[in-house]
Design a protein around this motif. Structure first.
Motif, PDB file in Angstrom:
ATOM      1  N   LYS A 178      41.033  27.655  52.783  1.00  0.00           N
ATOM      2  CA  LYS A 178      41.252  28.645  53.823  1.00  0.00           C
ATOM      3  C   LYS A 178      39.940  29.360  54.129  1.00  0.00           C
ATOM      4  CE  LYS A 178      44.267  32.346  55.267  1.00  0.00           C
ATOM      5  NZ  LYS A 178      43.121  33.083  55.802  1.00  0.00           N
ATOM      6  N   ASN A 208      51.114  39.430  45.642  1.00  0.00           N
ATOM      7  CA  ASN A 208      51.338  37.988  45.822  1.00  0.00           C
ATOM      8  C   ASN A 208      52.452  37.500  44.898  1.00  0.00           C
ATOM      9  OD1 ASN A 208      50.228  35.319  47.037  1.00  0.00           O
ATOM     10  ND2 ASN A 208      50.434  34.909  44.841  1.00  0.00           N
ATOM     11  N   ARG A 243      57.719  35.622  56.301  1.00  0.00           N
ATOM     12  CA  ARG A 243      56.268  35.602  56.547  1.00  0.00           C
ATOM     13  C   ARG A 243      55.798  36.661  57.555  1.00  0.00           C
ATOM     14  NH1 ARG A 243      56.011  29.394  55.219  1.00  0.00           N
ATOM     15  NH2 ARG A 243      54.616  29.474  53.419  1.00  0.00           N
ATOM     16  N   ILE A 284      55.680  40.037  55.786  1.00  0.00           N
ATOM     17  CA  ILE A 284      54.564  40.154  54.844  1.00  0.00           C
ATOM     18  C   ILE A 284      53.259  40.482  55.580  1.00  0.00           C
ATOM     19  CG2 ILE A 284      53.078  38.744  53.332  1.00  0.00           C
ATOM     20  CD1 ILE A 284      55.697  37.415  52.292  1.00  0.00           C
ATOM     21  N   ALA A 319      50.945  44.199  55.479  1.00  0.00           N
ATOM     22  CA  ALA A 319      49.508  44.310  55.223  1.00  0.00           C
ATOM     23  C   ALA A 319      48.772  44.882  56.421  1.00  0.00           C
ATOM     24  CB  ALA A 319      48.942  42.933  54.869  1.00  0.00           C
ATOM     25  N   LEU A 358      44.828  42.327  53.579  1.00  0.00           N
ATOM     26  CA  LEU A 358      45.145  41.517  54.757  1.00  0.00           C
ATOM     27  C   LEU A 358      45.043  40.026  54.443  1.00  0.00           C
ATOM     28  CD1 LEU A 358      46.010  41.992  57.657  1.00  0.00           C
ATOM     29  CD2 LEU A 358      43.608  41.907  58.347  1.00  0.00           C
ATOM     30  N   GLU A 359      44.030  39.654  53.697  1.00  0.00           N
ATOM     31  CA  GLU A 359      43.834  38.242  53.365  1.00  0.00           C
ATOM     32  C   GLU A 359      44.944  37.742  52.435  1.00  0.00           C
ATOM     33  OE1 GLU A 359      41.928  36.013  54.582  1.00  0.00           O
ATOM     34  OE2 GLU A 359      42.119  34.401  53.113  1.00  0.00           O
ATOM     35  N   THR A 360      45.390  38.598  51.529  1.00  0.00           N
ATOM     36  CA  THR A 360      46.471  38.219  50.613  1.00  0.00           C
ATOM     37  C   THR A 360      47.735  37.854  51.400  1.00  0.00           C
ATOM     38  OG1 THR A 360      45.560  39.715  48.949  1.00  0.00           O
ATOM     39  CG2 THR A 360      47.834  39.020  48.626  1.00  0.00           C
ATOM     40  N   ALA A 361      48.028  38.640  52.426  1.00  0.00           N
ATOM     41  CA  ALA A 361      49.197  38.355  53.270  1.00  0.00           C
ATOM     42  C   ALA A 361      48.947  37.139  54.159  1.00  0.00           C
ATOM     43  CB  ALA A 361      49.527  39.573  54.128  1.00  0.00           C
ATOM     44  N   SER A 362      47.714  37.030  54.606  1.00  0.00           N
ATOM     45  CA  SER A 362      47.367  35.940  55.510  1.00  0.00           C
ATOM     46  C   SER A 362      47.450  34.580  54.807  1.00  0.00           C
ATOM     47  CB  SER A 362      45.962  36.231  56.050  1.00  0.00           C
ATOM     48  OG  SER A 362      45.475  35.167  56.765  1.00  0.00           O
ATOM     49  N   LYS A 363      47.048  34.559  53.527  1.00  0.00           N
ATOM     50  CA  LYS A 363      47.086  33.313  52.750  1.00  0.00           C
ATOM     51  C   LYS A 363      48.471  32.695  52.677  1.00  0.00           C
ATOM     52  CE  LYS A 363      44.782  32.990  48.647  1.00  0.00           C
ATOM     53  NZ  LYS A 363      43.873  33.406  47.519  1.00  0.00           N
ATOM     54  N   VAL A 364      49.494  33.543  52.519  1.00  0.00           N
ATOM     55  CA  VAL A 364      50.843  33.001  52.326  1.00  0.00           C
ATOM     56  C   VAL A 364      51.546  32.697  53.654  1.00  0.00           C
ATOM     57  CG1 VAL A 364      51.130  34.034  50.057  1.00  0.00           C
ATOM     58  CG2 VAL A 364      51.943  35.277  52.065  1.00  0.00           C
ATOM     59  N   GLN A 365      50.815  32.829  54.761  1.00  0.00           N
ATOM     60  CA  GLN A 365      51.410  32.431  56.039  1.00  0.00           C
ATOM     61  C   GLN A 365      51.541  30.915  56.111  1.00  0.00           C
ATOM     62  OE1 GLN A 365      52.748  34.801  58.204  1.00  0.00           O
ATOM     63  NE2 GLN A 365      52.218  36.036  56.412  1.00  0.00           N
ATOM     64  N   GLN A 366      50.655  30.218  55.401  1.00  0.00           N
ATOM     65  CA  GLN A 366      50.761  28.760  55.325  1.00  0.00           C
ATOM     66  C   GLN A 366      51.218  28.339  53.932  1.00  0.00           C
ATOM     67  OE1 GLN A 366      50.110  27.178  58.184  1.00  0.00           O
ATOM     68  NE2 GLN A 366      49.307  29.012  59.204  1.00  0.00           N
ATOM     69  N   ALA A 367      50.522  28.853  52.929  1.00  0.00           N
ATOM     70  CA  ALA A 367      50.784  28.425  51.555  1.00  0.00           C
ATOM     71  C   ALA A 367      52.040  29.096  50.992  1.00  0.00           C
ATOM     72  CB  ALA A 367      49.584  28.768  50.690  1.00  0.00           C
ATOM     73  N   LEU A 368      52.537  28.559  49.886  1.00  0.00           N
ATOM     74  CA  LEU A 368      53.569  29.267  49.123  1.00  0.00           C
ATOM     75  C   LEU A 368      52.859  30.185  48.132  1.00  0.00           C
ATOM     76  CD1 LEU A 368      56.271  26.551  48.419  1.00  0.00           C
ATOM     77  CD2 LEU A 368      56.386  28.510  49.976  1.00  0.00           C
ATOM     78  N   PRO A 369      53.367  31.417  47.980  1.00  0.00           N
ATOM     79  CA  PRO A 369      52.678  32.393  47.134  1.00  0.00           C
ATOM     80  C   PRO A 369      52.394  31.892  45.713  1.00  0.00           C
ATOM     81  CG  PRO A 369      54.811  33.240  47.929  1.00  0.00           C
ATOM     82  CD  PRO A 369      54.525  32.012  48.684  1.00  0.00           C
ATOM     83  N   VAL A 403      49.127  30.070  45.324  1.00  0.00           N
ATOM     84  CA  VAL A 403      47.846  30.747  45.543  1.00  0.00           C
ATOM     85  C   VAL A 403      47.714  31.998  44.676  1.00  0.00           C
ATOM     86  CG1 VAL A 403      47.523  29.849  47.882  1.00  0.00           C
ATOM     87  CG2 VAL A 403      48.757  32.003  47.577  1.00  0.00           C
TER      88      VAL A 403
END
Lengths: 253, 253
Positions: free
Chosen positions: A117, A173, A194, A197, A201, B198-209, B212
């Motif tokens: 990412k 997370n 999603r 979440i 943030a 913000l990035e922590t929330a953004s990461k799980v927009q695609q991935a499963l928590p 990551v």
């Protein structure tokens, strides 16, 4: 400024790419994992360093981005390096370099990185610390090329930041992951959560979190709190977390 | 479709504005707080309903967005209303309307709303439930005008979603607030954590928590875990939360 990157994990990779994009010539990459080192070297047009003591003596900046408990060992093998040497860890004191190097410091990017990412490095807070005026000036100059948000942070403050980051990133997370577990048990799609979440943030980018707290605990909505706990009765781990966090929220009312 | 909004809080306001933007004529607004009702009526070019039994009989859609424990009382006063009546609560069953209305349902927006922050309603998951084929078709048609993400969710599932949302939104926000508390004690600026959140929330927009998860607990980094607990020794509430969540993360390794 000729640079070497020690490590090939998430931080090493993102930092190397940001340095490369900012026109820092990455000369060498070392990693315990030679295959990852080769991938990163290729991406940054640099070459793989086979052994740490073979570091090119013309390198001016050496960045150690390895696991916390490997930093001391790696630094020991780089002893005698004449440029500026820094590590990137929140929880490791600058003293890990003391005695063995002339110019040393810490370049701690306060962000969570995943390999696949992209992160806009310009917005990543870079917390810097160095052992003297010359080193801190140099490190400032490096950090400014990478990010618009550079802060001088000493070791004590950095430890606190690292701890706060656990509350702001790692724990949330995990809660996302527990939410997914709850949905999963009832065949509900995590996609439903999603947008929530992201908005949670996004809200605290301007506001302070205490000012935008919502949910049954802050309202002391006794009925909903009881109903939720009944739903979790068969899952003691989730129930304990629900109760601990709800009690903590209630205390802020 | 002539619409009435009952309530003037965050959900009522955002929903009324989204309906207004989607060309639904808002005819009347009622709120226990007359001043807020007037503000919302003005923003949506509608008029204030002084008493609930004075609802305009030509209204086709009545949306109740009041506190959970006020829904039954409000519904009781609207008895005899002939259009489609819905509430917006995650935790209140559809049965709150049974016996008193012909067409009723639930329109639950799975999002966190604050008065002064715009939300793109098109991305808000709208969970709908209704008492019959005609009602659900009508509610589908309404919801589709507002959002690109409409899901039929029954009462049992909605309760689960509501519980999961506490884990995905309310609890993380509280942890952001505790992180701020930790920084505050050491005169560190919460701005340092905002990009991370913000990035922590953004990461799980695609991935499963779970895929990551980062931090000392998932690595079982015993030294850092101990150091963090030592830093929290004087704050039993924070220490308990740190331990509870770290143990829970460790169990997922």
């Amino acid at each position: 400024m000729k640079t070497a990157i020690i490590g090939s994990g998430n931080v090493a990779t993102h930092l190397a790419k940001a340095l490369h994009a900012a026109q820092f010539p990455i000369a060498q990459v070392w990693s315990a994992n030679q295959q990852n080192a080769a991938i990163l070297a290729k991406a940054t047009h640099s070459s793989v360093m086979n052994q740490l003591h073979l570091i090119d003596p013309t390198i001016e900046l050496c960045i150690i981005a390895v696991k916390d408990d490997a930093i001391a060992t790696v630094a020991d093998q780089l002893k005698g390096f004449k440029g500026l040497i820094v590590h990137t860890a929140g929880a490791v004191p600058i003293d890990v370099f003391a005695g063995n190097f002339e110019n040393y410091g810490v370049l701690y990017p306060l962000q969570t990185f995943s390999k696949h990412k992209t992160v806009d490095f310009k917005t990543v807070p870079l917390c810097i610390e160095a052992n003297g005026v010359a080193s801190i000036q140099l490190l400032h100059a490096v950090a400014r090329q990478l990010s618009g948000n550079v802060q001088e942070i000493d070791g004590t403050q950095r430890k606190i930041l690292h701890l706060a980051a656990v509350f702001a990133c790692n724990f949330p997370n995990h809660l996302f992951s527990l939410a997914e577990e709850i949905l999963d048990e009832h065949q509900l799609d995590f996609n439903l959560l999603r947008p929530l979440i992201l908005e949670t943030a996004s809200k605290v980018q301007q506001a302070l979190p205490a000012d935008v707290q919502t949910g049954p605990a802050i309202r002391n909505d006794v009925q909903t709190l009881a109903a939720h706990q009944a739903l979790l009765a068969h899952q003691p781990k989730l129930l304990e977390i629900y109760q601990t966090l709800s009690e903590s929220i209630k205390k802020t009312r």
